[in-house]
Design a protein around this motif. Structure first.
Motif, PDB file in Angstrom:
ATOM      1  N   SER A  11       0.843  -1.205   0.000  1.00 21.37           N
ATOM      2  CA  SER A  11       0.000   0.000   0.000  1.00 21.37           C
ATOM      3  C   SER A  11       0.874   1.249   0.000  1.00 21.37           C
ATOM      4  O   SER A  11       0.553   2.246  -0.657  1.00 21.37           O
ATOM      5  CB  SER A  11      -0.907   0.012   1.222  1.00 21.37           C
ATOM      6  OG  SER A  11      -1.663  -1.182   1.267  1.00 21.37           O
TER       7      SER A  11
ATOM      8  N   ASP B 263      -6.741  -2.251  -3.767  1.00 24.84           N
ATOM      9  CA  ASP B 263      -5.965  -2.847  -2.679  1.00 24.84           C
ATOM     10  C   ASP B 263      -6.745  -4.047  -2.156  1.00 24.84           C
ATOM     11  O   ASP B 263      -7.966  -4.067  -2.229  1.00 24.84           O
ATOM     12  CB  ASP B 263      -5.773  -1.800  -1.575  1.00 24.84           C
ATOM     13  CG  ASP B 263      -4.507  -2.053  -0.766  1.00 24.84           C
ATOM     14  OD1 ASP B 263      -3.873  -3.097  -0.990  1.00 24.84           O
ATOM     15  OD2 ASP B 263      -4.161  -1.202   0.079  1.00 24.84           O
ATOM     16  N   GLU B 264      -6.055  -5.033  -1.608  1.00 27.42           N
ATOM     17  CA  GLU B 264      -6.702  -6.272  -1.135  1.00 27.42           C
ATOM     18  C   GLU B 264      -7.556  -6.857  -2.260  1.00 27.42           C
ATOM     19  O   GLU B 264      -8.742  -7.121  -2.098  1.00 27.42           O
ATOM     20  CB  GLU B 264      -7.586  -5.996   0.099  1.00 27.42           C
ATOM     21  CG  GLU B 264      -7.005  -5.055   1.149  1.00 27.42           C
ATOM     22  CD  GLU B 264      -5.809  -5.648   1.883  1.00 27.42           C
ATOM     23  OE1 GLU B 264      -5.564  -6.866   1.724  1.00 27.42           O
ATOM     24  OE2 GLU B 264      -5.109  -4.914   2.577  1.00 27.42           O
TER      25      GLU B 264
HETATM   26 MG   LIG Z   1      -1.919  -2.838   2.366  1.00 28.80          MG
END
Ligand SMILES: [Mg+2]
Ligand SMILES: Nc1ncnc2c1ncn2[C@@H]1O[C@H](COP(=O)(O)OP(=O)(O)OP(=O)(O)O)[C@@H](O)[C@H]1O
Length: 512
Positions: free
Chosen positions: A225, A303-304
């Motif tokens: 991230s 993200d994820e």
């Molecule tokens: Mg992350």
């Protein structure tokens, strides 16, 4: 009494001409609005009536019929208040202006204030095409409209002020466009803060330079991230036409800041994984652009990644390939552009430590497989560059060594991108694209390999069981790697680097 005033409506991200016709005749006082208005447009009658009263003007006590032509296109946004008002005032002799040359759009409050609306940029472009000399827009939208050259844009703050201006002797106030110059944006984050991770940074640089999609996979806390958040700091400058396209979408979505002009920085959109498919592609009964389109000419960061719903991932597939997303509704089809660079980040398994150099993964092998399978083969195929993000070692983390700044990386990215655009412009392409968006024919023309490079690619192609898409993407990535080195020819070094960035699926998705 009959008169007409020129205006415009919106369908998708394009504007269409609307003629506001008003007929005032004797008879029982009533105010009718026709021409396929939706509820928001129909309520215009009440706003117009109050605004005229509150501005100290005269509302005719007669039969008023307003028609929004053409009558077969649904009118969906409250942008007709201002032209309806002007038509009534014109028909009753309260103002005068050249009807053919002037066009109006804007919402009016009960007090007569002119409120900002969405979609002014495409409307201004159309007004110019229609041959209008002057466009009256809400003051909050004036900077946005002033971007269009060859038409005067008059900011309207209130009905009373407008009437005074039209009847006065002073020249009309005209919005002055802010010059299109590259802003030297400062960001709160910088790549120099990320220690180590050379391989990952290099992949991000290549992705940014050529507009390629990128997958980052690695354990928790390894910096995925963190790296992604710094991508905006190295994205290449936008060209004027790219800025226009992106601004149009944000304008239609009503997301430009009040008084905002052209968007000059590539968008970076990072929707949460709970987003619905419609939130990504765009939706609603009158479809609004979704996250994909809001990221047009910029980055869509997911993200994820495996946490996104299956449907959300599936709806991405076609638009990623085409660069446009089409939504069908009873009222018609809407197409929004979405030429995005997709960046996805994920853990390799539910516990996150599969493949970690020192920590043990506690997941069952079947659980790892299930987790990875959430990213389907076709989706993986679309992610051009794959990088494994491994945690940096203590020495690096605690070390004093200063990493390269975003500004330095950005300079290389910019130069590589200019090379790409210049090459296409030399071929007569009006709107040049980044390497990732080259058509098959352009790829063939522009990505020719040296003989050893061709041999290398051939051997890898056979060995890895590569898809045709994989082959095409390797060529484009190699093109970008060569561009970063300012090299016209693509050689073995470029091809082998490109291949490295596409071999991660063997470690994770094809565990024997
Ligand atoms: Mg992350
Ligand atoms: N290479 C690095 N240099 C400096 N700090 C780092 C580095 N990698 C990680 N960090 C620190 O670790 C924190 C966590 O990193 P980050 O949130 O990016 O991890 P992640 O890979 O996204 O993890 P998760 O899989 O849990 O989402 C960062 O905010 C940063 O403070």
């Amino acid at each position: 009494m009959f008169c007409r005033v020129r205006s415009m409506g919106l369908s998708g991200i394009e504007a269409f001409p609307v003629m506001v016709e008003v007929d005032i005749s004797r008879g029982v006082p009533e105010f009718t609005l026709i021409g396929l208005p939706d509820a928001a447009v129909r309520e215009s009658r009440d706003r117009v009536r109050s605004a005229i009263h509150n501005a100290g003007l005269h509302f005719p006590v007669s039969r008023i019929l307003v028609n929004l032509a053409p009558a077969d296109i649904r009118k969906t946004r409250p942008v007709y208040d201002l032209p309806i008002l002007m038509a009534i005032l014109l028909a009753t002799g309260q103002v005068e202006f050249p009807q053919q040359q002037y066009a109006f759009v804007g919402e009016i409050s009960l007090s007569g204030e002119c409120l900002p609306i969405g979609g002014v940029l495409p409307m201004a472009m159309l007004a110019k095409e229609m041959g209008c000399t002057t466009l009256f827009v809400p003051a909050g939208n004036a900077q946005e409209a002033a971007v269009v050259e060859g038409i005067r844009v008059v900011p309207v703050s209130s009905l009373a002020a407008l009437v005074e201006q039209l009847s006065g002797t002073q020249p009309l106030p005209v919005a002055v466009p802010t010059p299109f110059e590259q802003v030297d944006a400062s960001y709160p984050v910088d790549f120099s803060e990320v220690k180590g991770q050379r391989f990952a940074k290099r992949a991000i640089e290549i992705a940014a330079a050529g507009g390629h999609n990128l997958l980052m996979i690695g354990p928790p806390g390894s910096g995925k991230s963190m790296l992604a958040k710094r991508i905006p700091t190295i994205l290449p400058e936008m060209t004027f036409s790219e800025a226009i396209e992106t601004t149009k979408i944000h304008s239609v979505a009503g997301m430009l800041p009040h008084g905002g002009s052209l968007i000059r920085q590539r968008p970076f959109r990072a929707p949460h994984h709970t987003i619905s498919p419609a939130g990504l592609t765009g939706g609603g009964s009158i479809p609004h652009p979704g996250e994909l389109s809001l990221a047009h000419h910029g980055v869509l960061f997911l993200d994820e990644f495996p946490e996104f719903s299956r449907q959300a991932m599936e709806v991405l597939r076609q638009p990623l390939e085409d660069g446009t997303v089409t939504i069908s509704r009873a009222a018609g089809r809407y197409t929004y552009p979405c030429s995005v660079m997709l960046v996805a980040a994920m853990n390799p398994c539910p516990c996150g430590y599969y493949g970690h150099p020192t920590r043990k993964c506690i997941c069952q092998p079947s659980a790892v497989s299930r987790y990875l399978a959430k990213v389907s083969g076709p989706m993986l195929d679309r992610l051009d560059l794959h990088v494994e993000i491994m945690p940096v070692e203590f020495e690096q983390l605690a070390g004093e060594e200063q990493a390269e700044s975003s500004a330095a990386i950005r300079e290389r990215v910019n130069r590589a991108r200019q090379l790409q655009y210049g090459r296409l412009q030399a071929m007569g392409v009006e709107h040049p694209v980044c390497n990732a968006r080259l058509s098959p024919r352009q790829t063939q023309q522009l990505c020719s390999l040296t003989e050893p490079a061709r041999q290398l690619l051939k051997s890898v192609f056979d060995r890895m069981g590569m898809s045709a898409r994989g082959y095409d993407r390797i060529l484009k990535i190699a093109r970008t790697i060569a561009d970063l080195e300012q090299s016209e020819t693509i050689d073995t070094a470029h091809i082998s680097q490109a291949i490295q960035y596409r071999s991660l699926d063997r470690k994770y998705w094809e565990r024997g």
